[in-house]
Scaffold this motif. Structure first.
Motif, short mmCIF file in Angstrom:
data_model
loop_
_atom_site.label_atom_id
_atom_site.label_comp_id
_atom_site.label_asym_id
_atom_site.label_seq_id
_atom_site.Cartn_x
_atom_site.Cartn_y
_atom_site.Cartn_z
N SER A 1 0.95 -1.29 -0.10
CA SER A 1 -0.01 -0.16 0.00
C SER A 1 0.83 1.26 0.04
O SER A 1 1.76 1.49 0.77
CB SER A 1 -0.89 0.05 1.20
OG SER A 1 -0.13 0.07 2.42
N VAL A 2 0.55 2.45 -0.76
CA VAL A 2 1.21 3.52 -1.07
C VAL A 2 0.78 4.54 -0.24
O VAL A 2 -0.46 4.70 -0.54
CB VAL A 2 1.54 3.67 -2.67
CG1 VAL A 2 2.29 5.06 -2.71
CG2 VAL A 2 2.06 2.49 -3.47
N ASP A 3 1.27 5.36 0.45
CA ASP A 3 0.64 6.23 1.28
C ASP A 3 1.42 7.61 1.13
O ASP A 3 2.76 7.85 1.55
CB ASP A 3 0.84 5.93 2.86
CG ASP A 3 -0.04 6.74 3.50
OD1 ASP A 3 0.02 8.14 3.74
OD2 ASP A 3 -0.87 6.10 4.26
N LEU A 4 0.51 8.55 0.68
CA LEU A 4 1.00 9.81 0.27
C LEU A 4 1.09 10.57 1.54
O LEU A 4 2.31 11.40 1.39
CB LEU A 4 -0.35 10.64 -0.69
CG LEU A 4 0.14 11.95 -1.21
CD1 LEU A 4 -0.53 12.14 -2.47
CD2 LEU A 4 -0.33 12.97 -0.45
N GLY A 5 0.53 10.43 2.62
CA GLY A 5 0.72 11.25 3.69
C GLY A 5 1.88 10.86 4.48
O GLY A 5 2.31 11.94 5.25
N THR A 6 2.28 9.90 4.59
CA THR A 6 3.61 9.24 5.31
C THR A 6 4.74 8.97 4.43
O THR A 6 5.85 8.60 5.23
CB THR A 6 3.14 8.07 6.04
OG1 THR A 6 3.04 6.89 5.09
CG2 THR A 6 1.75 8.23 6.93
N ASP A 7 4.91 9.39 3.30
CA ASP A 7 6.04 9.11 2.38
C ASP A 7 6.65 7.67 2.53
O ASP A 7 7.74 7.55 2.61
CB ASP A 7 7.05 10.24 2.73
CG ASP A 7 6.79 11.62 2.33
OD1 ASP A 7 6.25 11.82 1.40
OD2 ASP A 7 6.95 12.46 3.26
N SER A 8 5.58 6.64 2.49
CA SER A 8 6.11 5.33 2.46
C SER A 8 5.32 4.32 1.76
O SER A 8 4.16 4.84 1.43
CB SER A 8 6.07 4.88 4.24
OG SER A 8 5.02 5.12 4.44
N VAL A 9 5.82 3.26 1.70
CA VAL A 9 5.14 1.93 1.18
C VAL A 9 5.21 0.94 2.09
O VAL A 9 6.14 0.51 2.78
CB VAL A 9 5.81 1.63 -0.06
CG1 VAL A 9 5.09 0.36 -0.59
CG2 VAL A 9 5.71 2.73 -1.42
N ARG A 10 3.87 0.60 2.39
CA ARG A 10 3.54 -0.61 3.56
C ARG A 10 3.74 -1.90 2.84
O ARG A 10 3.17 -1.97 1.67
CB ARG A 10 2.70 -0.37 4.51
CG ARG A 10 2.98 0.81 5.55
CD ARG A 10 1.65 1.22 6.18
NE ARG A 10 1.75 2.09 7.02
CZ ARG A 10 2.32 3.47 7.03
NH1 ARG A 10 2.08 3.95 5.67
NH2 ARG A 10 2.34 4.20 7.87
N ILE A 11 4.32 -3.04 3.31
CA ILE A 11 4.38 -4.47 2.79
C ILE A 11 3.37 -5.24 3.97
O ILE A 11 3.85 -5.24 4.96
CB ILE A 11 5.72 -5.03 2.35
CG1 ILE A 11 6.47 -4.12 1.52
CG2 ILE A 11 5.62 -6.35 2.14
CD1 ILE A 11 7.48 -3.14 2.13
N CYS A 12 2.44 -5.78 3.39
CA CYS A 12 1.67 -6.60 4.31
C CYS A 12 1.32 -7.95 3.78
O CYS A 12 1.56 -8.37 2.71
CB CYS A 12 0.26 -5.99 4.30
SG CYS A 12 0.32 -4.41 4.91
N THR A 13 0.90 -8.90 4.70
CA THR A 13 0.50 -10.29 4.24
C THR A 13 -1.14 -10.22 4.43
O THR A 13 -1.70 -9.57 5.02
CB THR A 13 1.06 -11.34 5.19
OG1 THR A 13 0.56 -11.15 6.81
CG2 THR A 13 2.63 -11.34 5.10
N LEU A 14 -1.91 -10.97 3.62
CA LEU A 14 -3.12 -11.02 3.61
C LEU A 14 -3.29 -12.54 3.87
O LEU A 14 -2.97 -13.46 2.95
CB LEU A 14 -3.63 -10.79 2.34
CG LEU A 14 -5.06 -10.92 2.01
CD1 LEU A 14 -6.35 -10.10 3.01
CD2 LEU A 14 -5.49 -10.78 0.42
N ASP A 15 -4.08 -12.81 4.98
CA ASP A 15 -4.71 -14.24 5.16
C ASP A 15 -5.92 -14.64 4.14
O ASP A 15 -6.87 -13.90 4.23
CB ASP A 15 -5.14 -14.67 6.43
CG ASP A 15 -5.58 -15.87 6.93
OD1 ASP A 15 -6.25 -16.50 6.34
OD2 ASP A 15 -4.95 -16.43 8.04
#
Length: 346
Positions: free
Chosen positions: A161-175
């Motif tokens: 997920s790409v976040d404009l407000g936090t200047d970051s990209v999060r990497i997640c797992t999906l069950d």
């Protein structure tokens, strides 16, 4: 695609800005020309669309303050609602993706990602919401998290997920069984850059993040085994001195991995970038006019020979033939689409 070999395109739009909802158009297989077949305004502000893997279900965000997702049956000529819109538990969803039997929405207003199951062509009630945390230095746009995009990686092991407000990209797992989304890691990008959208290279080992608050492209190495994203460089997507009032919106990569294209609102252009063998040094070749005003979205047709721009403020979708040697697009035609925000093919 129907029995004649004619494909279809679906165009999303902002109904609150005069859009007609979801426009369905036929696609001429020889020229790429779009011809409208009809439209539906059954959902408010269907600004971003995605198709199920088998192409039978069209999913859309409802980009409103309350925020919802909706599904449509597209087995007929025109989409038919498959149940009522389902709340996502977040504000102003701007993007969605399908992964692991679920539909995920990036909720810009509330800075979160929601997960809803998709079963039998219909959406179920949301099963999880992952809320982002943080802010950025540009307080007028980065006072808090603003999730702008969510998508699975090419391996299918991760959701980013790409976040404009936090200047970051999060990497997640999906069950896939429960729909639970869990944070695995976070990649910090340049403060104040305002990352908007990301695209993976066909090689599966690189990703490119397009920034909105600075018209630049961040090059990253992607390790699908470890689930890590590493920034390694940055390239401007408009020429020096032309940054003022330029807000990059979407990035796509050619099927053969040789070129990148970025849409630039304000500058009203499409950037052409060539990739070297390392995939890490994109070079700005040129920019061409987008064919209208405020290009919000770019999409390649399934053949990879044509590029389509959804020009929000001029109310059209313009298509371009791509020179296979240079990657430079040349305008070939357009269709009226008020408040256009997205175009996909299926």
């Amino acid at each position: 695609m129907d029995s004649t070999g004619t494909g279809r395109a679906f165009i999303g739009s902002f109904t609150t800005a005069g859009g007609r909802g979801i426009i369905t158009a036929s696609v001429d297989p020889k020229t790429g020309a779009l011809t409208e077949l009809g439209a539906t305004d059954a959902v408010a502000n269907p600004s971003f669309l995605a198709l199920s893997q088998d192409g039978s279900v069209l999913c859309t965000v409802s980009e409103t303050e309350d925020g919802a997702l909706a599904a449509f049956d597209v087995n007929g000529t025109l989409p038919r609602p498959a149940g009522a819109p389902v709340p996502v538990g977040g504000e102003s969803p701007t993007h969605l993706a399908l992964a692991g039997g679920h539909v995920l929405s990036a909720n810009y207003g509330s800075g979160s990602v929601s997960v809803l199951p998709l079963r039998g062509g219909e959406l179920g009630e949301r099963v999880s919401v992952l809320r982002h945390q943080g802010s950025g230095p540009r307080t007028e746009r980065q006072e808090g998290p603003h999730a702008h995009q969510v998508l699975p990686d090419p391996s299918g092991r991760w959701v980013v997920s790409v976040d404009l407000g936090t200047d970051s990209v999060r990497i997640c797992t999906l069950d896939a069984d429960t729909g639970a989304l869990a944070l695995h890691g976070e990649c910090a990008l340049k403060p104040g850059s305002g990352p908007r959208h990301l695209v993976f290279h066909p090689d599966g080992t690189h990703a490119y993040v397009l920034n909105e608050l600075e018209p630049t492209l961040t090059v990253c190495r992607w390790d699908a085994g470890a689930g890590t994203l590493e920034p390694v460089g940055e390239t401007a997507v408009v020429p020096d001195g032309e940054y003022t009032e330029t807000y990059a919106s979407e990035v796509v990569v050619s099927h053969d991995g040789r070129f990148l294209w970025a849409a630039n609102r304000g500058h009203d252009s499409i950037s052409v970038l060539a990739l070297d063998e390392s995939r890490e040094k994109p070079a700005l070749v040129t920019t061409v006019g987008c064919g209208g005003h405020w290009p919000r979205d770019l999409a390649l047709d399934p053949s990879g020979r044509r590029l389509y721009a959804a020009n929000e403020r001029s109310g059209d979708v313009t298509w371009f033939d791509i020179d296979p040697g240079t990657g430079i697009p040349s305008r070939a035609g357009s269709i009226e689409a008020p408040a256009a925000s997205c175009v996909i093919f299926g």
